[in-house]
Design an enzyme around this catalytic site. Structure first.
Site, PDB file in Angstrom:
ATOM      1  N   THR A  73       0.855  -1.196   0.000  1.00  0.00           N
ATOM      2  CA  THR A  73       0.000   0.000   0.000  1.00  0.00           C
ATOM      3  C   THR A  73       0.889   1.244   0.000  1.00  0.00           C
ATOM      4  OG1 THR A  73      -1.745  -1.219   1.107  1.00  0.00           O
ATOM      5  CG2 THR A  73      -1.889   1.170   1.215  1.00  0.00           C
ATOM      6  N   SER A 211       5.004  -6.824  -1.499  1.00  0.00           N
ATOM      7  CA  SER A 211       4.636  -6.939  -0.090  1.00  0.00           C
ATOM      8  C   SER A 211       5.187  -8.250   0.473  1.00  0.00           C
ATOM      9  CB  SER A 211       3.107  -6.928   0.010  1.00  0.00           C
ATOM     10  OG  SER A 211       2.713  -7.004   1.341  1.00  0.00           O
ATOM     11  N   CYS A 338     -18.064  -9.858   2.926  1.00  0.00           N
ATOM     12  CA  CYS A 338     -19.182 -10.658   3.401  1.00  0.00           C
ATOM     13  C   CYS A 338     -19.796  -9.982   4.616  1.00  0.00           C
ATOM     14  CB  CYS A 338     -18.596 -11.999   3.791  1.00  0.00           C
ATOM     15  SG  CYS A 338     -19.717 -13.321   3.731  1.00  0.00           S
TER      16      CYS A 338
HETATM   17  N1  PLP Z   1      -2.067  -5.305  -4.034  1.00  0.00           N
HETATM   18  C1  PLP Z   1      -2.520  -6.555  -4.034  1.00  0.00           C
HETATM   19  C2  PLP Z   1      -2.739  -7.274  -5.330  1.00  0.00           C
HETATM   20  C3  PLP Z   1      -2.791  -7.197  -2.834  1.00  0.00           C
HETATM   21  O1  PLP Z   1      -3.244  -8.447  -2.836  1.00  0.00           O
HETATM   22  C4  PLP Z   1      -2.590  -6.482  -1.635  1.00  0.00           C
HETATM   23  C5  PLP Z   1      -2.958  -7.094  -0.338  1.00  0.00           C
HETATM   24  O2  PLP Z   1      -3.986  -7.765  -0.240  1.00  0.00           O
HETATM   25  C6  PLP Z   1      -2.089  -5.180  -1.678  1.00  0.00           C
HETATM   26  C7  PLP Z   1      -1.841  -4.627  -2.896  1.00  0.00           C
HETATM   27  C8  PLP Z   1      -1.812  -4.402  -0.423  1.00  0.00           C
HETATM   28  O3  PLP Z   1      -0.666  -4.948   0.200  1.00  0.00           O
HETATM   29  P1  PLP Z   1      -0.177  -4.593   1.680  1.00  0.00           P
HETATM   30  O4  PLP Z   1      -0.950  -5.460   2.597  1.00  0.00           O
HETATM   31  O5  PLP Z   1       1.270  -4.951   1.726  1.00  0.00           O
HETATM   32  O6  PLP Z   1      -0.375  -3.145   1.904  1.00  0.00           O
END
Ligand code: PLP
Length: 690
Positions: A73, A211, A338
């Site tokens: 993020t 991540s 959900c």
């Molecule tokens: N992008 C994708 C495709 C993800 O699956 C996720 C997490 O679910 C994120 C971004 C966000 O990642 P983070 O949890 O490291 O902020």
């Protein structure tokens, strides 16, 4: 016994044991600050440098930037901020820039939210533009071709988190090239790390966030790749760490752990091979097909990572599937957000054009490359267990005859409910106020148990019952005449208390009586009880069904022991008492926590432990009962019937439990409201107790 099989790795993954050890080392032995120039600091800096060097080799970073941060993020924010700041500068300098911020419709929410946020904050006022995907979830290149020359930024993930669908990055790159697009291109690589080969600097990708926690490293650590020469603006300023690109003392435990995972990927000796992962998916898919007839996969396997399955089962909601898997100790996630009773459809599956039932009923099962054969084998056995539990509950078609339901069944949805009065001995039943949402479920019960429906009645005149009647087919005699409430005209007359006239239909030893209304068009009530030779006395009426409390109309023909079963239940009361209404304030001692339970059961040896989860959850359960005591299964849908017995014939203390403590709380509240002095709910449910 380890009862948990974790198949939700796209949400987060178990930390690799060697990564855990490295994190612990970085917090223990090598706790130094890598910016310190003394020996303690230098020892920590080695961890940082080695992890980065490994990432640079593994991802093909070339001359580009590779910085550690808190996760994807943050990486997405930084990429978007960098791109949008550069665009603003170009525009301010009089250069023409694209007008569109293009992003795939199936991107993680972090992408469109960041685009909208920084677009607004920087006053750019560019237009957010969704790039559609095809039925397989793959970006439509033709649609990209149409807008590529107007795009200021393009964001397309490498693999989707809900479906595992792999993007055609080479195809996107070709379109951007053919159209001479000047767009800055971000590729969210979160779900691709360790699953797709990446050689970033050999591509046109400008920004790639990663991540750690999606690939066996801890939460709170991530990376951002930025191509050499591409605009960059730090999101966080301060002490100048990460070469000034991302200030703040580094998360050394996270970096050490991620470094170990990256090194393992590079060595190729820790994770399963691609061929093994494909064979695991095949085994899980076969197990799902065998256990859940009619299962459909929402992701085309040909286009998806082998580690993600996304499926739906006709007639089953994602809530029901989640609950049965959870009871069987298999952790999966709903493919969509959900809520309590109804699942919201998944925007990813909607974008693929899937019908609502598949989108709202989707389940995602995902595993990481660390998974082993034994886990997949155990998961297949548990999937079969889930199928058997659902078949026995008539939720999916079954050749085998399930145990016959008897008594009352309450099906509820958002403040309203339908009731079934079932008599196993005579195989007869009556449906009261069937809601459209319950028609399929009621029909399935009736068919699976081969009941004959004696009547489909409503508490309001001319209420919709046609759909139910039609669905019942040969299980209901549609030719028999009925009044505007659906009450059969051939019902026999039987007086109630004090000679009040009524007509009844027989259900084994019991009768269901229709109470005459004073005026036409009034709501009607139905009474259930066991008559004496010629009449249904008030004391024999156990249940009264009505849309709203009709205390006045029912006085004299029922007693304080009669339970009022509403067909409108906005407050989740399940049933109410015909007696004096107990105080609305609920006892403070309603909840028992896990530690208090054992003591409570010792001091109250006659206490009953009651599992209020649905019958299929009870049947699928692998975890031991709380405090090791055998539990009675009484789903909330059967609570009214049992409440009547507990209140009047059996005064033992009751401890309700469920998965998380929500449903058991409702049950305990209901019993207290009805006047039971010792009804409790196990706080936190099975999730915390076992
Ligand atoms: N992008 C994708 C495709 C993800 O699956 C996720 C997490 O679910 C994120 C971004 C966000 O990642 P983070 O949890 O490291 O902020």
């Amino acid at each position: 016994m380890n009862t948990e099989i974790y198949l939700d790795s796209n949400a987060t993954s178990v930390v690799l044991p060697a990564a855990l050890a490295a994190a612990s080392d970085a917090m223990g032995q090598r706790f130094g600050n890598p910016s310190s120039t003394h020996s303690t600091g230098l020892k920590a800096k080695v961890i940082l440098d080695e992890a980065r060097a490994c990432a640079v080799r593994l991802l093909g970073v070339g001359n580009g930037r590779l910085m550690f941060n808190s996760g994807a993020t943050e990486g997405i924010q930084t990429a978007v901020l960098s791109a949008l700041c550069a665009l603003r500068e170009r525009r301010d300098a009089g250069e023409a820039i694209g007008t569109l911020l293009v992003y795939g419709t199936t991107e993680h929410k972090a992408v469109p939210e960041s685009l909208a946020h920084w677009n607004r904050l920087l006053g750019l006022n560019l237009t957010l533009h969704k790039l559609p995907v095809d039925g397989n979830g793959v970006h439509q290149l033709a649609a990209l071709r149409e807008v590529a020359s107007q795009a200021a930024m393009v964001c397309t993930m490498a693999a989707n988190n809900e479906t595992g669908v792999i993007s055609d990055l080479a195809g996107i790159e070709a379109v951007l090239g053919e159209t001479a697009s000047r767009a800055l291109w971000m590729v969210d690589c979160v779900q691709a790390l360790g699953k797709l080969k990446l050689d970033l600097s050999s591509t046109r990708i400008d920004y790639a966030p990663f991540s750690g926690h999606k690939l066996h490293a801890p939460k709170g650590i991530g990376m951002l790749y930025v191509r050499a020469g591409v605009p960059f603006t730090p999101l966080i300023m301060g002490g100048g760490q990460e070469a000034g690109q991302r200030s703040g003392t580094e998360n050394m435990a996270g970096i050490a752990a991620l470094g170990v995972v990256l090194a393992a990927l590079e060595r190729g000796d820790t994770f399963r091979t691609e061929a093994e992962l494909y064979s695991f998916r095949t085994r899980l898919a076969d197990a799902l097909r065998a256990a859940l007839p009619g299962v459909v996969f929402n992701n085309s396997f040909e286009h998806a990572l082998p580690t993600t399955l996304n499926f739906a089962v006709p007639g089953l909601s994602s809530r029901e599937l989640m609950d049965v898997f959870d009871a069987a100790g298999v952790r999966v996630s709903a493919g969509s957000a959900c809520s309590s009773s109804k699942a919201a459809p998944s925007y990813v599956l909607d974008a693929m054009g899937l019908p609502l039932w598949r989108s709202a009923g989707a389940i995602r099962m995902s595993f990481g490359p660390l998974v082993d054969e034994a886990t997949i084998a155990a998961a297949c056995v548990r999937i079969e267990r889930c199928g058997a539990a659902l078949r026995a509950s008539c939720l999916i078609p079954s050749e085998r005859s399930a145990g016959t339901y008897d008594g009352l069944l309450q099906l509820g949805v958002e403040g309203a409910c339908s009731w079934l009065v079932l008599d196993a001995a005579s195989h007869r039943c009556v449906v009261i106020d069937p809601l459209p949402d319950h028609v399929a479920r009621i029909e399935a019960y009736v068919r699976c148990q081969n009941y004959q429906v004696r009547a489909v009645v409503c508490t309001q005149p001319n209420a919709g019952r046609t759909e139910m009647v039609e669905a019942l087919g040969r299980h209901f005699n549609r030719a028999a005449d009925a009044d505007e409430y659906g009450w059969p005209l051939n019902a026999v007359a039987m007086p109630l208390e004090n000679g009040v006239a009524a007509s009844v239909i027989k259900l084994g030893a019991q009768v269901l009586a229709s109470v005459r209304c004073d005026a036409a068009g009034e709501p009607r009530a139905y009474l259930l009880g066991t008559p004496d030779a010629a009449c249904l006395p008030a004391a024999a009426v156990r249940f009264a069904f009505s849309a709203r409390p009709l205390q006045q109309a029912l006085s004299g023909i029922t007693t304080a022991r009669t339970l009022l079963c509403p067909t409108r239940d906005e407050h989740n009361q399940f049933c109410a008492s015909m007696g004096t209404a107990p105080s609305a304030t609920l006892a403070a001692d309603l909840q028992l926590d896990g530690a208090a339970l054992a003591t409570f059961l010792q001091t109250h040896p006659n206490a009953r432990l009651v599992d209020v989860r649905e019958q299929y959850e009870f049947a699928a359960t692998v975890a031991p009962s709380p405090a090791g005591k055998v539990a009675l299964s009484v789903p909330l849908s059967r609570l009214a019937e049992h409440a009547s017995t507990w209140l009047h014939d059996d005064a033992a203390p009751l401890v309700f439990f469920c998965r998380s403590g929500n449903r058991s709380m409702k049950a305990a509240q209901c019993l207290r409201r009805l006047g039971h002095p010792q009804a409790y709910s196990l706080n936190g449910g099975l999730a915390l107790a076992t």
